[in-house]
Design a protein around this motif. Structure first.
Motif, PDB file in Angstrom:
ATOM      1  N   LYS A 241      13.193   9.971 -28.827  1.00  0.00           N
ATOM      2  CA  LYS A 241      13.112  11.237 -29.627  1.00  0.00           C
ATOM      3  C   LYS A 241      11.395  11.459 -30.320  1.00  0.00           C
ATOM      4  N   ASP A 242      11.233  10.207 -30.622  1.00  0.00           N
ATOM      5  CA  ASP A 242       9.529  10.199 -31.329  1.00  0.00           C
ATOM      6  C   ASP A 242       9.754  11.023 -32.648  1.00  0.00           C
ATOM      7  N   ASN A 243      10.637  10.845 -33.232  1.00  0.00           N
ATOM      8  CA  ASN A 243      11.071  11.688 -34.653  1.00  0.00           C
ATOM      9  C   ASN A 243      11.090  10.482 -35.665  1.00  0.00           C
ATOM     10  N   TRP A 244      10.190   9.917 -36.203  1.00  0.00           N
ATOM     11  CA  TRP A 244      10.246   8.903 -37.174  1.00  0.00           C
ATOM     12  C   TRP A 244       9.811   9.382 -38.480  1.00  0.00           C
ATOM     13  N   SER A 245      10.632   8.835 -39.593  1.00  0.00           N
ATOM     14  CA  SER A 245      10.440   8.968 -41.065  1.00  0.00           C
ATOM     15  C   SER A 245       9.316   8.030 -41.127  1.00  0.00           C
ATOM     16  N   GLU A 246       8.843   8.384 -42.424  1.00  0.00           N
ATOM     17  CA  GLU A 246       7.803   7.546 -43.270  1.00  0.00           C
ATOM     18  C   GLU A 246       8.371   6.115 -43.138  1.00  0.00           C
ATOM     19  N   GLU A 247       9.448   6.060 -44.050  1.00  0.00           N
ATOM     20  CA  GLU A 247      10.265   4.655 -44.002  1.00  0.00           C
ATOM     21  C   GLU A 247      10.404   3.896 -42.927  1.00  0.00           C
ATOM     22  N   GLN A 248      10.840   4.601 -41.730  1.00  0.00           N
ATOM     23  CA  GLN A 248      11.116   3.836 -40.509  1.00  0.00           C
ATOM     24  C   GLN A 248       9.772   3.229 -39.868  1.00  0.00           C
ATOM     25  N   LEU A 249       8.778   4.113 -40.190  1.00  0.00           N
ATOM     26  CA  LEU A 249       7.540   3.712 -39.763  1.00  0.00           C
ATOM     27  C   LEU A 249       7.074   2.444 -40.283  1.00  0.00           C
ATOM     28  N   ARG A 250       7.121   2.464 -41.801  1.00  0.00           N
ATOM     29  CA  ARG A 250       6.892   1.380 -42.493  1.00  0.00           C
ATOM     30  C   ARG A 250       7.680   0.097 -41.979  1.00  0.00           C
ATOM     31  N   ASN A 251       8.800   0.483 -41.736  1.00  0.00           N
ATOM     32  CA  ASN A 251       9.687  -0.903 -41.462  1.00  0.00           C
ATOM     33  C   ASN A 251       9.429  -1.474 -39.896  1.00  0.00           C
ATOM     34  N   VAL A 252       8.975  -0.564 -39.134  1.00  0.00           N
ATOM     35  CA  VAL A 252       8.501  -0.781 -37.678  1.00  0.00           C
ATOM     36  C   VAL A 252       7.246  -1.747 -37.894  1.00  0.00           C
ATOM     37  N   ALA A 253       6.293  -1.375 -38.711  1.00  0.00           N
ATOM     38  CA  ALA A 253       5.024  -1.655 -39.012  1.00  0.00           C
ATOM     39  C   ALA A 253       5.331  -3.244 -39.758  1.00  0.00           C
ATOM     40  N   GLU A 254       6.233  -3.520 -40.401  1.00  0.00           N
ATOM     41  CA  GLU A 254       6.479  -4.682 -40.969  1.00  0.00           C
ATOM     42  C   GLU A 254       7.141  -5.606 -40.068  1.00  0.00           C
ATOM     43  N   ALA A 255       8.075  -4.984 -39.281  1.00  0.00           N
ATOM     44  CA  ALA A 255       8.535  -5.765 -38.216  1.00  0.00           C
ATOM     45  C   ALA A 255       7.539  -6.355 -36.869  1.00  0.00           C
ATOM     46  N   LEU A 256       6.449  -5.694 -36.649  1.00  0.00           N
ATOM     47  CA  LEU A 256       5.439  -5.889 -35.755  1.00  0.00           C
ATOM     48  C   LEU A 256       4.353  -6.670 -36.427  1.00  0.00           C
ATOM     49  N   ASN A 257       4.368  -6.794 -37.685  1.00  0.00           N
ATOM     50  CA  ASN A 257       3.299  -7.570 -38.640  1.00  0.00           C
ATOM     51  C   ASN A 257       2.086  -6.699 -38.271  1.00  0.00           C
ATOM     52  N   CYS A 258       2.138  -5.548 -38.786  1.00  0.00           N
ATOM     53  CA  CYS A 258       1.106  -4.532 -38.812  1.00  0.00           C
ATOM     54  C   CYS A 258       0.853  -3.654 -40.142  1.00  0.00           C
ATOM     55  N   ASP A 259      -0.569  -3.106 -40.327  1.00  0.00           N
ATOM     56  CA  ASP A 259      -0.525  -2.429 -41.353  1.00  0.00           C
ATOM     57  C   ASP A 259      -0.530  -0.790 -40.749  1.00  0.00           C
ATOM     58  N   LEU A 260       0.402   0.023 -41.627  1.00  0.00           N
ATOM     59  CA  LEU A 260       0.310   1.309 -41.121  1.00  0.00           C
ATOM     60  C   LEU A 260      -0.428   2.223 -41.958  1.00  0.00           C
ATOM     61  N   HIS A 261      -1.275   2.983 -41.524  1.00  0.00           N
ATOM     62  CA  HIS A 261      -2.427   3.760 -42.174  1.00  0.00           C
ATOM     63  C   HIS A 261      -1.942   5.338 -41.902  1.00  0.00           C
ATOM     64  N   MET A 262      -1.761   5.981 -42.938  1.00  0.00           N
ATOM     65  CA  MET A 262      -1.411   7.358 -42.663  1.00  0.00           C
ATOM     66  C   MET A 262      -2.250   8.049 -43.842  1.00  0.00           C
ATOM     67  N   SER A 263      -2.819   9.201 -43.097  1.00  0.00           N
ATOM     68  CA  SER A 263      -3.623   9.993 -44.136  1.00  0.00           C
ATOM     69  C   SER A 263      -3.832  11.323 -43.564  1.00  0.00           C
ATOM     70  N   PHE A 264      -4.337  12.382 -44.593  1.00  0.00           N
ATOM     71  CA  PHE A 264      -4.748  13.585 -44.053  1.00  0.00           C
ATOM     72  C   PHE A 264      -6.255  13.593 -43.888  1.00  0.00           C
ATOM     73  N   GLU A 265      -6.784  14.483 -43.105  1.00  0.00           N
ATOM     74  CA  GLU A 265      -8.386  14.564 -43.052  1.00  0.00           C
ATOM     75  C   GLU A 265      -8.591  15.901 -42.680  1.00  0.00           C
ATOM     76  N   LEU A 266      -9.497  16.109 -43.555  1.00  0.00           N
ATOM     77  CA  LEU A 266     -10.083  17.436 -43.408  1.00  0.00           C
ATOM     78  C   LEU A 266     -10.896  17.602 -42.140  1.00  0.00           C
ATOM     79  N   ARG A 267     -10.546  18.781 -41.337  1.00  0.00           N
ATOM     80  CA  ARG A 267     -11.191  19.081 -40.220  1.00  0.00           C
ATOM     81  C   ARG A 267     -12.949  19.317 -40.349  1.00  0.00           C
TER      82      ARG A 267
END
Length: 69
Positions: free
Chosen positions: A37-63
């Protein structure tokens, strides 16, 4: 988009969907459904990152200025 990134990291970590599901404490069917589905919540992404031993970086960037928030 996020599912493709997750799959790439899974390959790097030599982890399959069943192993990721075990690390997340859910069923492999749930993981495969989320990847499809590729429809992830922020919490799910953080949990996946933890399970994969990764840091998750999410940000907004002005174009126009490339300033990140």
């Amino acid at each position: 988009m996020m599912s493709e990134t997750i799959k790439l990291v899974m390959v790097k970590r030599n982890m399959n969907g069943k192993e990721l599901a075990e690390a997340l404490g859910c069923s492999s069917q749930n993981v495969y459904a989320l990847l499809k589905k590729d429809n992830w919540s922020e919490e799910q992404l953080r949990n996946v990152a933890e399970a994969l031993n990764c840091d998750l970086h999410m940000s907004f960037e002005l174009r126009d200025t490339h300033e990140q928030f």
